[in-house]
Design a protein around this motif. Sequence first.
Motif, PDB file in Angstrom:
ATOM      1  N   ALA A  89       0.407  -3.146  14.676  1.00  0.00           N
ATOM      2  CA  ALA A  89       1.043  -4.205  14.909  1.00  0.00           C
ATOM      3  C   ALA A  89       1.777  -4.169  13.373  1.00  0.00           C
ATOM      4  O   ALA A  89       3.633  -4.147  13.897  1.00  0.00           O
ATOM      5  N   VAL A  90       1.498  -4.122  12.432  1.00  0.00           N
ATOM      6  CA  VAL A  90       2.303  -4.150  11.175  1.00  0.00           C
ATOM      7  C   VAL A  90       2.887  -1.907  10.028  1.00  0.00           C
ATOM      8  O   VAL A  90       1.578  -2.074   9.481  1.00  0.00           O
ATOM      9  N   SER A  91       3.286  -1.833  11.399  1.00  0.00           N
ATOM     10  CA  SER A  91       3.473  -0.345  10.957  1.00  0.00           C
ATOM     11  C   SER A  91       4.356   0.125   9.524  1.00  0.00           C
ATOM     12  O   SER A  91       5.342  -0.827   8.688  1.00  0.00           O
ATOM     13  N   ASN A  92       3.643   1.313   9.416  1.00  0.00           N
ATOM     14  CA  ASN A  92       4.414   1.843   8.303  1.00  0.00           C
ATOM     15  C   ASN A  92       6.075   1.626   7.957  1.00  0.00           C
ATOM     16  O   ASN A  92       6.936   0.892   7.143  1.00  0.00           O
ATOM     17  N   LYS A  93       6.715   1.671   8.802  1.00  0.00           N
ATOM     18  CA  LYS A  93       8.385   1.274   9.196  1.00  0.00           C
ATOM     19  C   LYS A  93       8.456   0.502   9.706  1.00  0.00           C
ATOM     20  O   LYS A  93       9.862   0.073   8.849  1.00  0.00           O
ATOM     21  N   ILE A  94       7.727  -0.670   9.547  1.00  0.00           N
ATOM     22  CA  ILE A  94       8.145  -2.231   9.787  1.00  0.00           C
ATOM     23  C   ILE A  94       7.996  -2.787   7.927  1.00  0.00           C
ATOM     24  O   ILE A  94       9.193  -3.366   7.887  1.00  0.00           O
ATOM     25  N   LEU A  95       7.014  -2.240   7.174  1.00  0.00           N
ATOM     26  CA  LEU A  95       6.651  -2.591   5.968  1.00  0.00           C
ATOM     27  C   LEU A  95       8.415  -1.681   5.070  1.00  0.00           C
ATOM     28  O   LEU A  95       8.505  -2.430   4.510  1.00  0.00           O
ATOM     29  N   GLU A  96       8.342  -0.834   5.757  1.00  0.00           N
ATOM     30  CA  GLU A  96       9.721  -0.489   5.009  1.00  0.00           C
ATOM     31  C   GLU A  96      11.045  -0.963   5.762  1.00  0.00           C
ATOM     32  O   GLU A  96      11.873  -1.115   4.384  1.00  0.00           O
ATOM     33  N   HIS A  97      10.875  -1.158   6.784  1.00  0.00           N
ATOM     34  CA  HIS A  97      12.004  -2.428   7.108  1.00  0.00           C
ATOM     35  C   HIS A  97      12.288  -3.317   5.861  1.00  0.00           C
ATOM     36  O   HIS A  97      13.170  -4.188   6.308  1.00  0.00           O
ATOM     37  N   VAL A  98      11.744  -4.222   5.956  1.00  0.00           N
ATOM     38  CA  VAL A  98      11.709  -5.134   4.695  1.00  0.00           C
ATOM     39  C   VAL A  98      11.818  -5.353   3.203  1.00  0.00           C
ATOM     40  O   VAL A  98      11.564  -6.224   2.504  1.00  0.00           O
ATOM     41  N   GLY A  99      11.966  -3.511   3.314  1.00  0.00           N
ATOM     42  CA  GLY A  99      12.536  -3.040   1.721  1.00  0.00           C
ATOM     43  C   GLY A  99      10.831  -2.736   0.862  1.00  0.00           C
ATOM     44  O   GLY A  99      11.000  -2.293  -0.425  1.00  0.00           O
ATOM     45  N   LEU A 100      10.255  -2.121   1.686  1.00  0.00           N
ATOM     46  CA  LEU A 100       9.311  -1.463   1.152  1.00  0.00           C
ATOM     47  C   LEU A 100       9.030  -0.371   0.932  1.00  0.00           C
ATOM     48  O   LEU A 100       9.737   0.763   1.712  1.00  0.00           O
ATOM     49  N   LEU A 101       8.770   0.313  -0.528  1.00  0.00           N
ATOM     50  CA  LEU A 101       9.305   1.669  -1.378  1.00  0.00           C
ATOM     51  C   LEU A 101       8.436   2.407  -0.370  1.00  0.00           C
ATOM     52  O   LEU A 101       7.445   2.323  -0.697  1.00  0.00           O
ATOM     53  N   ASN A 102       8.607   4.036  -0.188  1.00  0.00           N
ATOM     54  CA  ASN A 102       7.970   4.889  -0.029  1.00  0.00           C
ATOM     55  C   ASN A 102       7.447   5.465  -1.175  1.00  0.00           C
ATOM     56  O   ASN A 102       8.599   6.495  -1.011  1.00  0.00           O
ATOM     57  N   LEU A 103       6.765   5.654  -1.137  1.00  0.00           N
ATOM     58  CA  LEU A 103       6.250   6.649  -3.182  1.00  0.00           C
ATOM     59  C   LEU A 103       6.605   7.853  -2.907  1.00  0.00           C
ATOM     60  O   LEU A 103       6.944   8.482  -3.788  1.00  0.00           O
ATOM     61  N   GLU A 104       5.591   8.128  -2.022  1.00  0.00           N
ATOM     62  CA  GLU A 104       5.510   9.421  -1.876  1.00  0.00           C
ATOM     63  C   GLU A 104       6.738   9.843  -2.116  1.00  0.00           C
ATOM     64  O   GLU A 104       7.281  10.598  -2.217  1.00  0.00           O
ATOM     65  N   THR A 105       7.788   9.641  -0.748  1.00  0.00           N
ATOM     66  CA  THR A 105       9.505  10.070  -1.413  1.00  0.00           C
ATOM     67  C   THR A 105      10.102  10.167  -2.531  1.00  0.00           C
ATOM     68  O   THR A 105      10.848  10.754  -2.524  1.00  0.00           O
ATOM     69  N   LEU A 106       9.420   8.610  -3.015  1.00  0.00           N
ATOM     70  CA  LEU A 106      10.377   8.422  -4.109  1.00  0.00           C
ATOM     71  C   LEU A 106       9.771   9.353  -5.259  1.00  0.00           C
ATOM     72  O   LEU A 106      10.538   9.472  -6.440  1.00  0.00           O
ATOM     73  N   TYR A 107       8.110   9.632  -4.931  1.00  0.00           N
ATOM     74  CA  TYR A 107       7.845  10.634  -6.316  1.00  0.00           C
ATOM     75  C   TYR A 107       8.900  12.249  -6.289  1.00  0.00           C
ATOM     76  O   TYR A 107       8.996  12.888  -6.811  1.00  0.00           O
ATOM     77  N   LEU A 108       8.871  12.823  -4.764  1.00  0.00           N
ATOM     78  CA  LEU A 108       9.838  14.120  -4.824  1.00  0.00           C
ATOM     79  C   LEU A 108      10.565  13.480  -5.240  1.00  0.00           C
ATOM     80  O   LEU A 108      11.114  15.073  -5.125  1.00  0.00           O
ATOM     81  N   GLN A 109      11.646  12.596  -4.902  1.00  0.00           N
ATOM     82  CA  GLN A 109      13.121  12.567  -5.647  1.00  0.00           C
ATOM     83  C   GLN A 109      13.385  12.974  -6.730  1.00  0.00           C
ATOM     84  O   GLN A 109      13.675  13.921  -7.263  1.00  0.00           O
ATOM     85  N   ARG A 110      11.972  12.294  -7.332  1.00  0.00           N
ATOM     86  CA  ARG A 110      11.915  12.238  -9.076  1.00  0.00           C
ATOM     87  C   ARG A 110      11.461  13.716  -9.460  1.00  0.00           C
ATOM     88  O   ARG A 110      11.868  14.161  -9.876  1.00  0.00           O
TER      89      ARG A 110
END
Length: 464
Positions: free
Chosen positions: A438-459
């Motif tokens: 119901a509350v998938s990762n995609k939905i959480l990211e849609h309402v603004g939650l950062l994906n830390l794994e992506t952010l870390y790899l970019q950093r």
Amino acid sequence: MQRTQTTSNDGYPSKDRMESESMKEACSMLRGETRRRDGGTTDIIRKIINPDNLQRAYKKVKKNKGKPGVDGMTVDELLPYLALEDRNLTQSIKDGTFQPQPVRRVEIKKPEGGKRKLGIPTVRDRLVQQMILQVIEKEIDSKFSDNSYGFRPKRSAHDAMEKAKQYYEEGYRFVVDIDMKQYFDTVNHDKLMHHVEQFTDDPTVLILIRKFLRSGISIDEEIEPSEIGTPQGGNLSPILGNIYLHQLDLELQRRGHKFIRYADDCNIYVKSRRAGERVLKSITKFLEEELKLTVNKDKSEVGRPTKRKFLGFCIHSTKNGVGFRPHIKSKKRLEQKVRYLTSRKRPGEFREIIKELNQTTRGWTNYYGISYMKSYIKHIDAWIRRRLRQLLWKRWKKVKTRQINLMKLKIPKQKAWEWANTRKGYWRISKSHILHRAVSNKILEHVGLLNLETLYLQRLSKTT
């Protein structure tokens, strides 16, 4: 000579400048005064009260924001004040009559326990300190040791850690970790001013710095004299702290030690524990007898860089080479903050909670992103999402509300009814497949939650 004052084209709106919108074409005597070559004004003072320097200092103070001092003036009230008082302010600096106000004492809790004392100068005093700093910093900073990294232009904690990594790779596998007890609160004023004179001999500047040191401390609306210390919170405190500890840098260089100093955090790298114990004893004696500082003997010790915390990091040695990892205390501090922000009892809009959470996790990841921590980032990322699901489930409360919300999130009516009636606890439900769907990762990211794994790899990609 009077002449028309023009507005700037540097990208800053006129409302953030010394002249308000209605004062754009006002005539100013200030530029003419600073260019006079009268014998009563030194070159440094002319640079300090120069309108361009005043303008840059104002922008810096406004950008840093901060709370009001004892006079209650906020950063937003600084511009109207300067529109009326800029000439009087610069004149008082020029003729030596400027008098700073007492700093407001506040105490904040340390993560390890205890309290740190901060001194909040008034906005006007922060402006004047910034004006002084901008002029004297360029000349003074070039004289500091290459092993000093704290509060210096174009130097950072990451640079200090790279130096620590270099020492470790060279075979210095032990570190003497020196902790100075309440350093900024125990600096001897007379010794400090003696060392400041070695960097600048301008009498007006020296008098100004002395006045800031002796301006007093406001505690519960009572003014106490400030006979020692450089209160943390003032714009001049970092450079004054570096000037004082420059004597430690010189002593360590004279002895030929490998060391890194970041403000009052000092690590000395040696090749054996026995050598470390000897260095710790002799440097403690130097700090206490020569600089009149107190070394915290409970926290100062010799250890391995792979275990001792320095600037929040530890050295991390793997088969692929030497790197860094966040210290366990740094991780626990992040987790404690996340627990507070995602508490199922806290009020507020869900999107605002995510916004606050993002500010914390983005800052933490940007700072510690030079570390080896891919598995930890994956763990913390999943843990944050689970806590947010728990928060939502708690907020839905009633059976009917849960069923309606689950159906809105495309859960079949029968399944939504079954799970809405469950007696399982909030934390257990937060890990269930139905709430993940119901509350998938995609939905959480849609309402603004950062994906830390992506952010870390970019950093991490920016540092390699």
